[in-house]
Motif scaffolding. Structure first.
Motif, mmCIF file in Angstrom:
data_model
loop_
_atom_site.group_PDB
_atom_site.id
_atom_site.type_symbol
_atom_site.label_atom_id
_atom_site.label_comp_id
_atom_site.label_asym_id
_atom_site.label_seq_id
_atom_site.Cartn_x
_atom_site.Cartn_y
_atom_site.Cartn_z
ATOM 1 N N ASP A 245 0.738 -1.420 0.006
ATOM 2 C CA ASP A 245 0.100 0.121 0.089
ATOM 3 C C ASP A 245 0.752 1.165 0.045
ATOM 4 O OD1 ASP A 245 -2.229 -1.654 2.222
ATOM 5 O OD2 ASP A 245 -2.515 -1.440 0.131
ATOM 6 N N ILE A 246 1.977 1.319 0.811
ATOM 7 C CA ILE A 246 2.943 2.271 0.841
ATOM 8 C C ILE A 246 3.175 2.612 -0.411
ATOM 9 C CG2 ILE A 246 4.947 3.356 2.015
ATOM 10 C CD1 ILE A 246 4.165 1.833 4.397
ATOM 11 N N ASN A 247 3.700 1.542 -1.099
ATOM 12 C CA ASN A 247 4.323 1.496 -2.525
ATOM 13 C C ASN A 247 3.403 2.525 -3.374
ATOM 14 O OD1 ASN A 247 6.179 1.350 -4.388
ATOM 15 N ND2 ASN A 247 5.652 -0.871 -4.984
ATOM 16 N N PHE A 275 8.401 7.624 1.169
ATOM 17 C CA PHE A 275 7.703 6.658 1.394
ATOM 18 C C PHE A 275 8.395 5.537 0.568
ATOM 19 C CE2 PHE A 275 5.372 8.301 4.454
ATOM 20 C CZ PHE A 275 4.327 8.821 4.231
ATOM 21 N N THR A 278 11.187 4.176 2.875
ATOM 22 C CA THR A 278 10.400 3.403 3.831
ATOM 23 C C THR A 278 9.977 2.269 3.493
ATOM 24 O OG1 THR A 278 8.641 4.680 4.035
ATOM 25 C CG2 THR A 278 10.147 5.734 5.432
ATOM 26 N N ARG A 279 9.322 2.358 2.545
ATOM 27 C CA ARG A 279 8.376 1.102 1.651
ATOM 28 C C ARG A 279 9.337 -0.015 1.752
ATOM 29 N NH1 ARG A 279 8.681 -2.187 -2.303
ATOM 30 N NH2 ARG A 279 9.677 -0.538 -3.505
ATOM 31 N N GLU A 282 10.301 -1.337 4.925
ATOM 32 C CA GLU A 282 9.474 -2.330 5.349
ATOM 33 C C GLU A 282 9.264 -3.784 4.867
ATOM 34 O OE1 GLU A 282 8.051 0.018 8.523
ATOM 35 O OE2 GLU A 282 7.155 -1.947 8.005
ATOM 36 N N LEU B 217 -4.309 0.878 3.446
ATOM 37 C CA LEU B 217 -3.233 0.669 4.336
ATOM 38 C C LEU B 217 -3.674 0.785 5.622
ATOM 39 C CD1 LEU B 217 -0.328 0.951 5.072
ATOM 40 C CD2 LEU B 217 -0.450 3.416 5.142
ATOM 41 N N ARG B 221 -3.235 -2.392 8.064
ATOM 42 C CA ARG B 221 -2.671 -2.068 9.520
ATOM 43 C C ARG B 221 -3.275 -2.605 10.495
ATOM 44 N NH1 ARG B 221 2.325 1.064 9.108
ATOM 45 N NH2 ARG B 221 1.702 3.211 8.087
ATOM 46 N N ASP B 272 -3.131 6.843 10.627
ATOM 47 C CA ASP B 272 -3.282 6.867 9.248
ATOM 48 C C ASP B 272 -4.849 7.196 8.645
ATOM 49 O OD1 ASP B 272 -1.787 3.460 8.821
ATOM 50 O OD2 ASP B 272 -1.025 5.583 9.036
#
Lengths: 407, 406
Positions: A245-247, A275, A278-279, A282, B217, B221, B272
């Motif tokens: 998701d962060i990607n 991001f 950081t991705r 992760e 996300l 999470r 978030d």
């Protein structure tokens, strides 16, 4: 679909990966016999492992040699140990699981189908991700096959096994075809009988405190490890999903950054860059947890099963011994076939005592190995988690510094 | 529910930043929406919220006013403001969405975590709605807004079906459709409008995409938190059955670490959501309002065009009547020409005015957008920093335990 020639040579199995292999077992490397998998090739349905041996033993024609083996041949070797009565008193190193690229292949296929619906950058990114995943699974399967061989090579008795030497040296195909339907069915029933039998045998209370304790312990431990293994897998999967998701968030922020007409454009670009980084961290965290925690638990799930199997065999031998005793008493009472009964009883006794003797040592060694492996992996897990958290923190703080200063 | 109480605290903290911003701006008004209370029972039940306004502005009769309002009151306020100001080109902040499912659960009396979260989400959204509304200099002075904030009794807003956020959106969309169906293509003399419309179009697409990813996300999470908690329990059990003492202890410690981490994930998911996800949702709705305002301009232009066409027809009719010797009809025609000349002039003035208003509104909107996103994203990154710092603390405490396995 995918031709993966991993003849990157020395690059393929990096230092980190070498460490990986000894991870689940604490093995003395012995100059007299060293085995490793020096290369591997992934083709359509199969993986070809190059098994490389270095040995000073006189049994082999050369001091160093390699052969190519496939998964089925590893299974053949494992099964030959299991079926060998001589080895009944040892924990047979668990067979490596079948290489399974189905999920990864499916994802790559889906990606190919969805190519039209995403931008070129997104597609390239996702393709790289999936290829990395494929590679990771590949490396894992190599590691697991290697660990099996190393365990055999380190075992004082199994290392001398003739089939093992053939496996290592014979440079032709062993022609070990996979089991056909009939044989698979036979196996299935064998297992059913065994577990039913296992319940009966387990019910017999052992005179020996050590084995009684081990039985109780292993039963509970095996179940708990199974549970932990499944739960750790689920946890790690969620972690990977969050990283994905962060990607996507990073990509969209990048697009926003390029399109925005206000001061936010620089802002978005900077955060997108953050991001992206950081991705990756992760994803690395999830991968390391997989390696150090999930794989460890999976391995000890298999080993504890192998230990249970040993106890079962001993229990079986004990039952046979006790039955032979009863038969001997009966024979003496009737004074019929006494000699035969005596021989049977002696054979059973010897078998039982032989198994008991080696089993005790095997179970003690199992504990030692287990403790050492958990220690190593938990320490490495903690160290990696710390490394990644610190890396993340540094990236976040430096980005925050820039963003706050930019007002 | 101790778990949730912690979340509530973190939400308040995160949303105080809105009020802080306002104060720093010498925008001397603070509004809070709090203390949701259920009134009535069964399907007729509703939630009532306390709306507290603290201000030193002279247009308010007191410097601190507290009133009780229900959700339909907010919708009613928005509907009034939209009907008054949208056609002039003012960007009226949209009201929060109605939710039949969410509200039904509350009415039916389900005291579970999801209905508590729903009420909190709504309370927070109502607060943001009011803050955005009073940030608008024209709306702040509007008598309906003042009445809403100050008056202890408020006439019930009726037919709230039409007044819901979705209802207004439908209205806006209908206007947009009407515009699209126009056979006359607007002759855009002002490149600024065309450019801005395209920019908002692009922004809309990307924000929706981003919103979807952030929602995903949040979901993952939360899942991670649940799965971590589950693993922690399992690890504790494993530690119990392990017969090597030191390893057993280390596994129990691992279980404790994972339990703390699951709480971290939970809190992070909360951040978030309340920081990023809700902000994006608000802006997706705001941009719809912006697009609506551009469409109003088009409608105004169309009206002006129609008036000109009418005027032309009246002139032609008058010209014909010149030679017809019907003095009554001729006079009527001349009167009609004057009438339509007036309408054309009015139309042109309206168009100029709305164009001017929109330029100003968009300028203000963009300024606010930059500020909002900056503030929120920085807050969000700070929450990520906090999470990592805690992670480091927990793993640093665990490492010696792992090393102690002998």
């Amino acid at each position: 679909m995918m031709q993966e020639g991993l003849d990157d040579g020395p690059d393929f199995l990096s230092e980190e990966d070498r460490g990986l292999r000894a991870v689940n077992v604490d093995l003395q490397t012995d100059a007299t016999l060293q085995v490793d998998i020096s290369d591997a090739l992934s083709e359509r349905d199969k993986v070809k492992f190059t098994v490389h041996t270095k040995s000073t033993l006189p049994n082999f024609k050369q001091n160093e040699f390699s052969v190519v083996r496939q998964h089925e041949e590893f299974i053949w070797l494992h099964d030959s140990f299991v079926e060998n009565e001589e080895y009944a008193g040892y924990i047979i190193p668990p067979a490596p699981p079948r290489p399974d690229f189905d999920a990864s292949r499916e994802k790559l296929q889906k990606l190919g189908e969805g190519e039209g619906s995403m931008t070129k950058e997104e597609f390239t990114k996702m393709k790289q991700e999936l290829e990395a995943e494929y590679l990771a699974i590949f490396k894992k399967t190599v590691a697991m096959h290697e660990v099996f061989l190393c365990r055999v090579a380190a075992h004082p008795v199994l290392r001398k096994d003739l089939n093992f030497h053939v496996f290592l040296e014979y440079n032709q195909d062993l022609s070990v075809r996979g089991k056909n339907k009939k044989e698979k069915l036979e196996d299935f029933f064998k297992n059913v009988v065994k577990s039913a039998d296992g319940v009966l045998v387990a019910g017999v209370k052992d005179v020996d405190d050590f084995f009684e304790h081990e039985k109780t312990f292993l039963l509970e431990y095996h179940n708990r490890v199974k549970d932990s293994s499944a739960k750790s897998d689920r946890m790690i999967r969620s972690h990977k999903s969050a990283a994905d998701d962060i990607n996507r968030i990073a990509s969209t922020l990048y697009t926003l950054g390029t399109q925005d007409s206000t001061d936010l454009c620089k802002f978005f670009l900077k955060v997108s860059e953050l991001f992206e980084k950081t991705r990756k961290i992760e994803a690395r965290v999830a991968a390391d947890e997989d390696l150090k925690l999930a794989d460890l638990l999976k391995y000890y799930l298999r080993e504890s099963q192998a230990a249970k199997d040993l106890l079962y065999r001993r229990g079986r031998a004990l039952v046979d011994y006790e039955n032979a005793n009863k038969a001997l008493d009966k024979a003496r009472a009737k004074n019929k076939d006494v000699l035969q009964a005596e021989t049977t009883q002696q054979v059973c006794c010897q078998k039982f005592e032989k198994i008991s003797e080696s089993a005790k040592q095997e179970l003690i060694d199992f504990k030692t190995r287990r403790v050492a492996a958990f220690r190593k992996n938990l320490v490495e897990l903690a160290e990696l988690e710390l490394k990644h958290a610190k890396g993340n923190l540094q990236l976040l703080q430096s980005c925050l510094g820039v963003l706050k200063g930019d007002t | 529910m101790p778990h949730f109480r912690q979340n509530r605290l973190c939400l308040r903290e995160y949303f105080n930043m809105f009020n802080e911003e306002e104060n720093r701006d010498t925008f001397d008004i603070q509004i809070s929406v709090s203390d949701p209370e259920k009134v009535g029972d069964g399907m007729n039940a509703y939630m009532v919220y306390k709306v507290l306004t603290k201000t030193s502005l002279s247009i308010f009769s007191r410097d601190e006013v507290c009133v009780k309002r229900r959700f339909s009151d907010f919708l009613g306020l928005h509907s009034k403001l939209a009907s008054k100001y949208m056609h002039m080109g003012y960007i009226v902040p949209p009201a929060p969405e109605k939710s039949i499912v969410g509200m039904t659960k509350v009415k039916v009396g389900k005291e579970d975590l999801s209905s508590v979260e729903f009420v909190e989400k709504r309370r927070s959204a109502l607060e943001r709605y009011l803050l955005r509304t009073v940030k608008h200099p024209a709306l702040l002075k509007d008598p309906d807004v003042l009445q809403f904030l100050e008056s202890s009794e408020l006439p019930r807003a009726v037919s709230t079906q039409a007044l819901s956020g979705a209802g207004i959106l439908r209205m806006v969309n209908k206007a947009a459709d009407a515009v699209n169906k126009m056979t006359i293509k607007m002759n855009e003399s002002d490149a600024w409008f065309e450019e801005k419309q395209q920019q908002f179009e692009n922004l809309d697409v990307q924000l929706r995409k981003l919103h979807a990813s952030v929602e995903s996300l949040v979901c993952h999470r939360k899942e991670l938190s649940v799965n971590t908690a589950s693993f922690a329990k399992s690890a504790a059990m494993l530690g119990n059955s392990e017969d090597h003492t030191a390893l057993s202890r280390a596994l129990s410690q691992l279980a404790e670490v994972e339990e703390k981490i699951d709480q971290l994930h939970q809190d992070q998911a909360c951040a978030d959501f309340y920081l990023i996800s809700e902000l994006l949702g608000d802006y997706v709705r705001l941009i719809t309002a912006v697009k609506g305002v551009f469409d109003q301009r088009m409608k105004t232009w169309a009206k002006c065009q129609d008036a000109q066409v009418m005027l032309q027809r009246k002139r032609e009719a008058e010209a014909k009547l010149q030679h017809a010797n019907k003095p009554d009809k001729l006079q009527q025609a001349k009167d009609e020409i004057r009438e339509w000349e007036g309408k054309v002039q009015q139309g042109e003035r309206d168009f100029e005015q709305i164009s001017k208003n929109i330029r100003r509104e968009v300028g203000r909107f963009e300024k606010d957008r930059v500020k909002d996103f900056r503030v929120v994203i920085i807050k969000y990154l700070e929450s990520l920093v906090h999470t990592q710092q805690q992670m480091i603390k927990y793993w640093e405490a665990f490492l010696p335990e792992a090393k102690a396995i002998a």
